[in-house]
Write a protein that holds these residues in place. Structure first.
Motif, short mmCIF file in Angstrom:
data_model
loop_
_atom_site.label_atom_id
_atom_site.label_comp_id
_atom_site.label_asym_id
_atom_site.label_seq_id
_atom_site.Cartn_x
_atom_site.Cartn_y
_atom_site.Cartn_z
N ILE A 95 0.84 -1.20 0.00
CA ILE A 95 0.00 0.00 0.00
C ILE A 95 0.88 1.25 0.00
O ILE A 95 0.62 2.21 -0.75
CB ILE A 95 -0.94 -0.02 1.22
CG1 ILE A 95 -1.95 -1.17 1.05
CG2 ILE A 95 -1.67 1.32 1.38
CD1 ILE A 95 -2.84 -1.39 2.24
N ALA A 96 1.94 1.25 0.81
CA ALA A 96 2.86 2.39 0.84
C ALA A 96 3.52 2.58 -0.52
O ALA A 96 3.76 3.71 -0.97
CB ALA A 96 3.91 2.19 1.92
N LEU A 97 3.84 1.48 -1.19
CA LEU A 97 4.45 1.57 -2.51
C LEU A 97 3.54 2.30 -3.49
O LEU A 97 3.98 3.19 -4.23
CB LEU A 97 4.77 0.17 -3.03
CG LEU A 97 5.48 0.07 -4.38
CD1 LEU A 97 6.40 -1.15 -4.40
CD2 LEU A 97 4.48 -0.04 -5.54
N SER A 100 3.20 6.02 -2.69
CA SER A 100 4.38 6.79 -3.11
C SER A 100 4.35 7.04 -4.62
O SER A 100 4.81 8.08 -5.10
CB SER A 100 5.66 6.07 -2.71
OG SER A 100 5.80 4.84 -3.42
N ARG A 101 3.80 6.10 -5.37
CA ARG A 101 3.67 6.31 -6.82
C ARG A 101 2.65 7.41 -7.11
O ARG A 101 2.86 8.22 -8.02
CB ARG A 101 3.26 5.01 -7.50
CG ARG A 101 4.38 3.98 -7.58
CD ARG A 101 4.02 2.84 -8.51
NE ARG A 101 5.13 1.92 -8.67
CZ ARG A 101 5.14 0.90 -9.52
NH1 ARG A 101 4.08 0.68 -10.29
NH2 ARG A 101 6.19 0.11 -9.62
N THR A 106 8.31 8.19 -7.13
CA THR A 106 9.08 7.16 -7.83
C THR A 106 9.19 7.51 -9.32
O THR A 106 8.18 7.78 -9.96
CB THR A 106 8.42 5.78 -7.68
OG1 THR A 106 8.19 5.52 -6.29
CG2 THR A 106 9.31 4.70 -8.25
N LYS A 107 10.40 7.49 -9.83
CA LYS A 107 10.59 7.73 -11.25
C LYS A 107 10.05 6.55 -12.06
O LYS A 107 10.12 5.40 -11.63
CB LYS A 107 12.07 7.93 -11.56
CG LYS A 107 12.70 9.13 -10.87
CD LYS A 107 14.18 9.23 -11.22
CE LYS A 107 14.83 10.41 -10.53
NZ LYS A 107 16.28 10.49 -10.83
N LYS A 108 9.53 6.84 -13.25
CA LYS A 108 8.98 5.78 -14.09
C LYS A 108 10.04 4.75 -14.44
O LYS A 108 9.74 3.55 -14.57
CB LYS A 108 8.38 6.38 -15.35
CG LYS A 108 7.08 7.15 -15.11
CD LYS A 108 6.45 7.59 -16.44
CE LYS A 108 5.13 8.30 -16.18
NZ LYS A 108 4.48 8.73 -17.44
#
Length: 248
Positions: A95-97, A100-101, A106-108
């Motif tokens: 869920i945190a991931l 953050s997106r 987070t860069k693509k």
């Protein structure tokens, strides 16, 4: 076979302790770095390049919990307790991931493909592992986590983001209910069994995947968390202003 069983019996608790000692130390280190607890826990030992103070504190607290407060103090029930507590915490990771997106943190080029499918499945799997652990480990883990949250919350005077973690409280309450009412009579006789074991497994997975996961993602901060009380040392004021301007 006997020799293999003895070797497994020795290695299993060692590996469990080794893994959680490392992960728990990193959690204490990050909490110290963020300002939630004593800043001494974020110090890095120059000789070994590890957060030594956090390592010692976590080992001492863990040892106390295993040998003093466990409902059935043996190394094997400790593995169950640690597994339940670990996966109650792990459910926040996918869920945190995704949060953050959504924040653009987070860069693509750094993104792993397929996480929109993998993340909810991991959430469901984490819920299942907690459910399968059963009694007394799951309620015991819940009590420890609740006590820890209250202690750290009062200690660090946490007021920010309380509403953002209500989904987590809902998950813990839900999985505790499922454990108590879905283990085909394996619980105390005074607790009614509303679901069979297989029914409980299916319900836990579906609710964790289809309800808990989206609630957790929606509850996340819309922008990356920057607050002078907690992250002033991580983000300079100039850097924070530049980041805010880039988000506008």
């Amino acid at each position: 076979m006997f020799i293999a069983a003895v070797i497994t019996g020795v290695l299993a608790p060692f590996v469990t302790g080794y893994i959680y000692l490392g992960s728990g130390t990193r959690v204490l280190f990050s909490m110290g770095r963020s300002g939630y607890i004593s800043k001494s826990l974020k110090s890095i030992d120059e000789k070994h390049s590890i957060p030594l103070v956090a390592l010692i504190v976590f080992a001492a607290v863990g040892t106390f919990l295993v040998f003093v407060t466990a409902p059935d103090p043996s190394i094997y029930t400790f593995i169950d307790d640690a597994t339940a507590a670990g996966y109650i915490g792990l459910i926040t990771t996918p869920i945190a991931l995704m949060v953050s997106r959504r924040q653009g943190a987070t860069k693509k080029s750094d993104m792993v493909r397929g996480m929109s499918i993998i993340a909810p499945l991991v959430t469901g799997a984490s819920g299942l592992i907690v459910f399968w652990t059963g009694l007394p480990s799951e309620p015991y883990a819940v009590i420890l986590i609740a006590a820890g949250a209250i202690i750290f919350g009062i200690w660090s005077k946490v007021k920010i983001g309380i509403k953002n973690v209500l989904w987590y409280v809902l998950f813990i309450g839900f999985v505790t209910f499922m454990v108590a009412t879905s283990h085909d009579g394996l619980t105390f006789s005074i607790i009614p069994q509303f679901f069979g074991y297989l029914q409980g497994t299916l319900i836990t997975f579906l609710v964790s995947t289809l309800v808990i996961y989206p609630l957790g993602v929606i509850s996340g901060f819309k922008k990356q968390f920057i607050h002078t009380d907690f992250t002033e040392e991580l983000y300079t004021k100039k850097g924070a202003e530049e980041w805010k301007q880039s988000q506008q």
